[in-house]
Design an enzyme around this catalytic site. Structure first.
Site, PDB file in Angstrom:
ATOM      1  N   GLY A   9     -50.365  -5.395   1.622  1.00  0.00           N
ATOM      2  CA  GLY A   9     -49.090  -6.029   1.977  1.00  0.00           C
ATOM      3  C   GLY A   9     -49.190  -6.801   3.277  1.00  0.00           C
ATOM      4  O   GLY A   9     -48.364  -6.630   4.179  1.00  0.00           O
ATOM      5  N   THR A  11     -49.079 -10.158   3.595  1.00  0.00           N
ATOM      6  CA  THR A  11     -48.534 -11.520   3.524  1.00  0.00           C
ATOM      7  C   THR A  11     -47.297 -11.689   4.410  1.00  0.00           C
ATOM      8  O   THR A  11     -46.776 -12.798   4.524  1.00  0.00           O
ATOM      9  CB  THR A  11     -48.144 -11.889   2.078  1.00  0.00           C
ATOM     10  OG1 THR A  11     -47.193 -10.916   1.622  1.00  0.00           O
ATOM     11  CG2 THR A  11     -49.346 -11.906   1.157  1.00  0.00           C
ATOM     12  N   TYR A 153     -35.019   4.902  -2.090  1.00  0.00           N
ATOM     13  CA  TYR A 153     -35.952   4.440  -1.043  1.00  0.00           C
ATOM     14  C   TYR A 153     -36.358   5.627  -0.167  1.00  0.00           C
ATOM     15  O   TYR A 153     -37.545   5.824   0.118  1.00  0.00           O
ATOM     16  CB  TYR A 153     -35.319   3.336  -0.189  1.00  0.00           C
ATOM     17  CG  TYR A 153     -36.249   2.882   0.918  1.00  0.00           C
ATOM     18  CD1 TYR A 153     -37.447   2.224   0.617  1.00  0.00           C
ATOM     19  CD2 TYR A 153     -35.966   3.129   2.265  1.00  0.00           C
ATOM     20  CE1 TYR A 153     -38.326   1.821   1.633  1.00  0.00           C
ATOM     21  CE2 TYR A 153     -36.829   2.732   3.276  1.00  0.00           C
ATOM     22  CZ  TYR A 153     -38.006   2.081   2.951  1.00  0.00           C
ATOM     23  OH  TYR A 153     -38.880   1.695   3.947  1.00  0.00           O
ATOM     24  N   THR A 188     -38.157  -7.783   9.850  1.00  0.00           N
ATOM     25  CA  THR A 188     -39.188  -8.418   9.017  1.00  0.00           C
ATOM     26  C   THR A 188     -38.446  -9.022   7.813  1.00  0.00           C
ATOM     27  O   THR A 188     -37.234  -9.207   7.859  1.00  0.00           O
ATOM     28  CB  THR A 188     -40.197  -7.362   8.511  1.00  0.00           C
ATOM     29  OG1 THR A 188     -39.470  -6.428   7.701  1.00  0.00           O
ATOM     30  CG2 THR A 188     -40.879  -6.619   9.653  1.00  0.00           C
TER      31      THR A 188
HETATM   32  P1  NDP Z   1     -41.952  -7.208   4.449  1.00  0.00           P
HETATM   33  O1  NDP Z   1     -41.056  -7.439   3.287  1.00  0.00           O
HETATM   34  O2  NDP Z   1     -41.916  -8.160   5.576  1.00  0.00           O
HETATM   35  O3  NDP Z   1     -43.466  -7.078   3.928  1.00  0.00           O
HETATM   36  C1  NDP Z   1     -43.784  -6.277   2.807  1.00  0.00           C
HETATM   37  C2  NDP Z   1     -45.216  -6.521   2.382  1.00  0.00           C
HETATM   38  O4  NDP Z   1     -45.500  -5.668   1.248  1.00  0.00           O
HETATM   39  C3  NDP Z   1     -45.452  -7.950   1.937  1.00  0.00           C
HETATM   40  O5  NDP Z   1     -46.701  -8.385   2.414  1.00  0.00           O
HETATM   41  C4  NDP Z   1     -45.485  -7.858   0.417  1.00  0.00           C
HETATM   42  O6  NDP Z   1     -46.393  -8.817  -0.107  1.00  0.00           O
HETATM   43  C5  NDP Z   1     -46.055  -6.446   0.211  1.00  0.00           C
HETATM   44  N1  NDP Z   1     -45.708  -5.941  -1.105  1.00  0.00           N
HETATM   45  C6  NDP Z   1     -44.475  -5.603  -1.560  1.00  0.00           C
HETATM   46  N2  NDP Z   1     -44.551  -5.240  -2.851  1.00  0.00           N
HETATM   47  C7  NDP Z   1     -45.862  -5.354  -3.218  1.00  0.00           C
HETATM   48  C8  NDP Z   1     -46.565  -5.138  -4.426  1.00  0.00           C
HETATM   49  N3  NDP Z   1     -45.944  -4.714  -5.529  1.00  0.00           N
HETATM   50  N4  NDP Z   1     -47.898  -5.354  -4.457  1.00  0.00           N
HETATM   51  C9  NDP Z   1     -48.527  -5.778  -3.333  1.00  0.00           C
HETATM   52  N5  NDP Z   1     -47.924  -5.997  -2.161  1.00  0.00           N
HETATM   53  C10 NDP Z   1     -46.606  -5.798  -2.108  1.00  0.00           C
HETATM   54  O7  NDP Z   1     -41.595  -5.732   4.943  1.00  0.00           O
HETATM   55  P2  NDP Z   1     -42.171  -4.825   6.154  1.00  0.00           P
HETATM   56  O8  NDP Z   1     -43.330  -5.464   6.805  1.00  0.00           O
HETATM   57  O9  NDP Z   1     -41.016  -4.440   6.972  1.00  0.00           O
HETATM   58  O10 NDP Z   1     -42.627  -3.542   5.332  1.00  0.00           O
HETATM   59  C11 NDP Z   1     -43.943  -3.021   5.337  1.00  0.00           C
HETATM   60  C12 NDP Z   1     -43.869  -1.520   5.115  1.00  0.00           C
HETATM   61  O11 NDP Z   1     -43.160  -0.926   6.197  1.00  0.00           O
HETATM   62  C13 NDP Z   1     -43.144  -1.096   3.838  1.00  0.00           C
HETATM   63  O12 NDP Z   1     -43.834   0.003   3.286  1.00  0.00           O
HETATM   64  C14 NDP Z   1     -41.765  -0.653   4.358  1.00  0.00           C
HETATM   65  O13 NDP Z   1     -41.178   0.291   3.513  1.00  0.00           O
HETATM   66  C15 NDP Z   1     -42.151  -0.066   5.686  1.00  0.00           C
HETATM   67  N6  NDP Z   1     -41.094   0.046   6.705  1.00  0.00           N
HETATM   68  C16 NDP Z   1     -40.387  -1.055   7.128  1.00  0.00           C
HETATM   69  C17 NDP Z   1     -39.434  -0.911   8.138  1.00  0.00           C
HETATM   70  C18 NDP Z   1     -38.617  -2.055   8.650  1.00  0.00           C
HETATM   71  O14 NDP Z   1     -37.574  -1.801   9.286  1.00  0.00           O
HETATM   72  N7  NDP Z   1     -39.020  -3.290   8.469  1.00  0.00           N
HETATM   73  C19 NDP Z   1     -39.208   0.392   8.773  1.00  0.00           C
HETATM   74  C20 NDP Z   1     -39.996   1.461   8.225  1.00  0.00           C
HETATM   75  C21 NDP Z   1     -40.909   1.277   7.261  1.00  0.00           C
HETATM   76  P3  NDP Z   1     -46.130  -9.719  -1.413  1.00  0.00           P
HETATM   77  O15 NDP Z   1     -44.653  -9.876  -1.565  1.00  0.00           O
HETATM   78  O16 NDP Z   1     -46.849 -10.998  -1.115  1.00  0.00           O
HETATM   79  O17 NDP Z   1     -46.776  -8.945  -2.499  1.00  0.00           O
HETATM   80  C1  8X3 Z   2     -36.964   1.021   6.805  1.00  0.00           C
HETATM   81  C2  8X3 Z   2     -36.012   1.549   7.811  1.00  0.00           C
HETATM   82  O1  8X3 Z   2     -33.665   2.470   8.189  1.00  0.00           O
HETATM   83  O2  8X3 Z   2     -33.910   0.748   6.484  1.00  0.00           O
HETATM   84  O3  8X3 Z   2     -37.770   2.011   6.282  1.00  0.00           O
HETATM   85  O4  8X3 Z   2     -34.702   2.979   6.089  1.00  0.00           O
HETATM   86  S1  8X3 Z   2     -34.517   1.960   7.090  1.00  0.00           S
END
Ligand code: NDP
Ligand code: 8X3
Length: 254
Positions: A9, A11, A153, A188
């Site tokens: 992930g 990208t 989630y 993000t």
């Molecule tokens: P983004 O949406 O900015 O990035 C998510 C990334 O995951 C993208 O690169 C996307 O790539 C990839 N992805 C999603 N689905 C797939 C798939 N089926 N196959 C391959 N790649 C996939 O979100 P974040 O950077 O915020 O999230 C990253 C991680 O952090 C996640 O696990 C999220 O749950 C977790 N997280 C996020 C928080 C936040 O507040 N932002 C807080 C806590 C945890 P593409 O679409 O190109 O496949």
């Molecule tokens: C992403 C943070 O608070 O949306 O995991 O669950 S929250």
């Protein structure tokens, strides 16, 4: 020899920042995701800014066969993965469980739980064989507490919490470290994805306070790999100073 980090992930969001952070430290990086144009742009950025190599792998972690095929047949010079960051994931929808959308549920469980397992299944045996390696699973504060409308989630991130603990137990004695990083809110594309492209609703999530940045997450993810071989950070919960947990965020109103 230079070390190799594989980040799923990459990208967008955390994954991209983590890939750039490891590359800036001289790691060779393998970056994955579904959007190949973004992977190509990232490779260009990494190889231009840093004197290191980058391999792009374009697949959907929900596709079990493709994920295993790609990762079990890495080019010879990329087969030694020292750090695996299981980051690919998403939230889809935010509604009471009785109103939930089955496609949203499948997406979250298939990506956040099953995808993480497929990737780990392909990479862990090599680490065990070499007697070293570090798996870093990106969980969430949603894996520590359940909030209203978060149901599936939160369940998927509680699963990441449990899988991380299980990995650490099962890998005892192999020399492989297992860490969970559990962030709170960071801006993000996460909320835009959660709200199915509604940019305004996504923006409002971060209104009135300073959320964490992707660089904050990348910094801590890199940090946990810098400790001596005998020392492992098991679990790190990170929030901005404006957030106490899933329920309390201090917002300033105009
Ligand atoms: P983004 O949406 O900015 O990035 C998510 C990334 O995951 C993208 O690169 C996307 O790539 C990839 N992805 C999603 N689905 C797939 C798939 N089926 N196959 C391959 N790649 C996939 O979100 P974040 O950077 O915020 O999230 C990253 C991680 O952090 C996640 O696990 C999220 O749950 C977790 N997280 C996020 C928080 C936040 O507040 N932002 C807080 C806590 C945890 P593409 O679409 O190109 O496949
Ligand atoms: C992403 C943070 O608070 O949306 O995991 O669950 S929250």
């Amino acid at each position: 020899m230079e070390k190799t980090a594989l980040i799923t992930g990459a990208t967008a969001g955390f994954g991209k920042a983590i890939a750039l952070r490891f590359a800036s430290e001289g790691y060779r990086v393998i970056v994955t995701g579904r959007r190949s144009d973004r992977l190509n742009d990232l490779k260009k950025e990494i190889t231009t800014r840093f004197e290191t190599a980058c391999l792009t792998l374009n697949f959907d972690v929900r596709d079990r066969q493709k994920t295993l095929d790609v990762l079990n047949h890495l080019p010879t010079e990329w087969q030694q993965v020292d750090v695996l960051v299981n980051n690919a994931g998403l939230a889809s929808g935010l509604s009471h469980v009785q109103d939930g959308d089955l496609d949203d549920w499948d997406k979250m469980i298939d990506t956040n739980v099953k995808g993480l397992l497929y990737v780990s299944k392909a990479i862990l045996p090599g680490m065990v064989k070499r007697g070293s390696g570090h798996v870093i699973n990106i969980g969430s504060t949603a894996g520590k507490e359940v909030y209203e409308n978060g149901n599936v989630y939160c369940a998927s991130k509680h699963a990441v919490d449990a899988i991380t603990k299980g990995m650490r137990i099962d890998l005892l004695g192999t020399g492989v470290k297992v860490t969970q990083i559990a962030p709170g809110a960071a801006e993000t594309e996460f909320s835009e994805v959660r709200f199915h492209g509604d940019k305004q609703r996504a923006k409002d999530v971060y209104k009135g306070y300073q959320p964490m940045t992707v660089e904050d997450i990348a910094e801590v993810t890199y940090y946990v790999t810098t400790l001596p071989p005998h020392l492992c950070i098991n679990d790190m919960v990170l929030t901005s100073v404006s957030q106490a947990n899933s329920f309390y965020i201090h917002r300033k109103h105009d």
